[in-house]
Design a protein around this motif. Structure first.
Motif, PDB file in Angstrom:
ATOM      1  N   ARG A  96       0.850  -1.211   0.000  1.00 25.91           N
ATOM      2  CA  ARG A  96       0.000   0.000   0.000  1.00 25.91           C
ATOM      3  C   ARG A  96       0.877   1.249   0.000  1.00 25.91           C
ATOM      4  O   ARG A  96       0.614   2.197  -0.744  1.00 25.91           O
ATOM      5  N   PHE A  97       1.889   1.256   0.826  1.00 21.49           N
ATOM      6  CA  PHE A  97       2.805   2.400   0.855  1.00 21.49           C
ATOM      7  C   PHE A  97       3.454   2.605  -0.510  1.00 21.49           C
ATOM      8  O   PHE A  97       3.501   3.730  -1.027  1.00 21.49           O
ATOM      9  N   LYS A  98       3.916   1.533  -1.117  1.00 21.70           N
ATOM     10  CA  LYS A  98       4.547   1.621  -2.444  1.00 21.70           C
ATOM     11  C   LYS A  98       3.582   2.206  -3.473  1.00 21.70           C
ATOM     12  O   LYS A  98       3.935   3.101  -4.237  1.00 21.70           O
ATOM     13  N   ASP A  99       2.344   1.703  -3.484  1.00 21.43           N
ATOM     14  CA  ASP A  99       1.346   2.198  -4.440  1.00 21.43           C
ATOM     15  C   ASP A  99       1.034   3.680  -4.219  1.00 21.43           C
ATOM     16  O   ASP A  99       0.982   4.463  -5.171  1.00 21.43           O
ATOM     17  N   LEU A 100       0.827   4.045  -2.965  1.00 18.86           N
ATOM     18  CA  LEU A 100       0.527   5.445  -2.662  1.00 18.86           C
ATOM     19  C   LEU A 100       1.695   6.352  -3.030  1.00 18.86           C
ATOM     20  O   LEU A 100       1.495   7.433  -3.610  1.00 18.86           O
ATOM     21  N   ARG A 101       2.893   5.939  -2.720  1.00 23.18           N
ATOM     22  CA  ARG A 101       4.069   6.754  -3.042  1.00 23.18           C
ATOM     23  C   ARG A 101       4.210   6.904  -4.552  1.00 23.18           C
ATOM     24  O   ARG A 101       4.482   7.999  -5.048  1.00 23.18           O
ATOM     25  N   GLU A 102       4.025   5.822  -5.296  1.00 22.40           N
ATOM     26  CA  GLU A 102       4.115   5.922  -6.762  1.00 22.40           C
ATOM     27  C   GLU A 102       3.065   6.877  -7.313  1.00 22.40           C
ATOM     28  O   GLU A 102       3.363   7.688  -8.204  1.00 22.40           O
ATOM     29  N   GLN A 103       1.850   6.806  -6.797  1.00 16.62           N
ATOM     30  CA  GLN A 103       0.785   7.713  -7.240  1.00 16.62           C
ATOM     31  C   GLN A 103       1.134   9.160  -6.908  1.00 16.62           C
ATOM     32  O   GLN A 103       0.952  10.058  -7.745  1.00 16.62           O
ATOM     33  N   ASN A 104       1.637   9.388  -5.700  1.00 14.58           N
ATOM     34  CA  ASN A 104       1.970  10.754  -5.295  1.00 14.58           C
ATOM     35  C   ASN A 104       3.131  11.327  -6.101  1.00 14.58           C
ATOM     36  O   ASN A 104       3.109  12.497  -6.479  1.00 14.58           O
ATOM     37  N   LEU A 105       4.136  10.507  -6.372  1.00 11.25           N
ATOM     38  CA  LEU A 105       5.255  11.002  -7.168  1.00 11.25           C
ATOM     39  C   LEU A 105       4.840  11.250  -8.617  1.00 11.25           C
ATOM     40  O   LEU A 105       5.296  12.221  -9.233  1.00 11.25           O
ATOM     41  N   ALA A 106       3.962  10.408  -9.149  1.00 12.59           N
ATOM     42  CA  ALA A 106       3.446  10.649 -10.507  1.00 12.59           C
ATOM     43  C   ALA A 106       2.662  11.960 -10.539  1.00 12.59           C
ATOM     44  O   ALA A 106       2.809  12.760 -11.473  1.00 12.59           O
ATOM     45  N   ALA A 107       1.849  12.198  -9.522  1.00 11.30           N
ATOM     46  CA  ALA A 107       1.081  13.447  -9.447  1.00 11.30           C
ATOM     47  C   ALA A 107       2.022  14.640  -9.310  1.00 11.30           C
ATOM     48  O   ALA A 107       1.821  15.689  -9.956  1.00 11.30           O
ATOM     49  N   LEU A 108       3.055  14.497  -8.491  1.00  6.60           N
ATOM     50  CA  LEU A 108       4.027  15.574  -8.312  1.00  6.60           C
ATOM     51  C   LEU A 108       4.720  15.893  -9.629  1.00  6.60           C
ATOM     52  O   LEU A 108       4.852  17.063 -10.015  1.00  6.60           O
ATOM     53  N   ARG A 109       5.145  14.864 -10.340  1.00 10.86           N
ATOM     54  CA  ARG A 109       5.820  15.090 -11.624  1.00 10.86           C
ATOM     55  C   ARG A 109       4.884  15.750 -12.646  1.00 10.86           C
ATOM     56  O   ARG A 109       5.311  16.576 -13.444  1.00 10.86           O
TER      57      ARG A 109
END
Length: 174
Positions: A96-109
């Motif tokens: 879950r942490f991995k998925d959330l972090r990937e989503q947040n970094l994609a949104a940030l980019r």
């Protein structure tokens, strides 16, 4: 060192895999070990990081970009993970942490932030005015703080067993 988004995200994107490498398939005696009363275990730290991914970093970045100082950040609940219980296995939490972090970094980019954006400001409920650059740098250091915390908690479990070598092991003397 000046915070650069491309470099900051290199740390942020590594945290989930680093934690998975360290914590997956560890027995519960390691995952739930603490440094003593009122301290966090590894499981608690992962829960805290998940809560931050949901309620802290990206929501605050969006507030700065959309509202500036006119809308203060919501107060971050540093202890929310304790109300969510310990019902999920660590592998589920890490995924879950991995998925959330990937989503947040994609949104940030996808925000295509430029140098001028980093000086934009928001209002922290306790600290007052903060910049976007400070917020992103804090996200990175927050990760590193909890990586260090997990390492320290694990090391403390062998504090007695290392005997006289404790004098040479800085992680046990902090």
């Amino acid at each position: 060192m000046e915070m650069k988004l491309s470099e900051a995200t290199q740390i942020l994107e590594r945290t989930p895999s680093l934690l998975s490498s360290l914590l997956l398939v560890l027995p519960e005696c390691w995952l739930f070990a603490t440094e003593g009363p009122d301290t966090w275990n590894c499981y608690d730290v992962v829960g805290h990081l998940i809560h931050g991914e949901i309620t802290d970093w990206l929501p605050r970045i969006k507030i700065i970009l959309e509202h500036g100082e006119s809308q203060p950040f919501e107060t971050f609940d540093r202890f929310a993970q304790f109300r969510e219980g310990r019902t999920q296995p660590i592998d589920v939490l890490l995924a879950r942490f991995k998925d959330l972090r990937e989503q947040n970094l994609a949104a940030l980019r996808s925000m295509n932030l430029g140098p001028l954006d980093f000086s934009r400001t928001g209002t922290h409920p306790q600290l007052g005015v903060v910049t976007l650059q400070q917020l992103i740098a804090t996200w990175v250091v927050h990760d590193l703080t909890h990586i260090s915390q997990i390492s320290r908690v694990l090391a403390k479990q062998y504090e007695v067993e290392v005997g006289p070598w404790k004098a040479f092991l800085g992680v046990l003397n902090r």
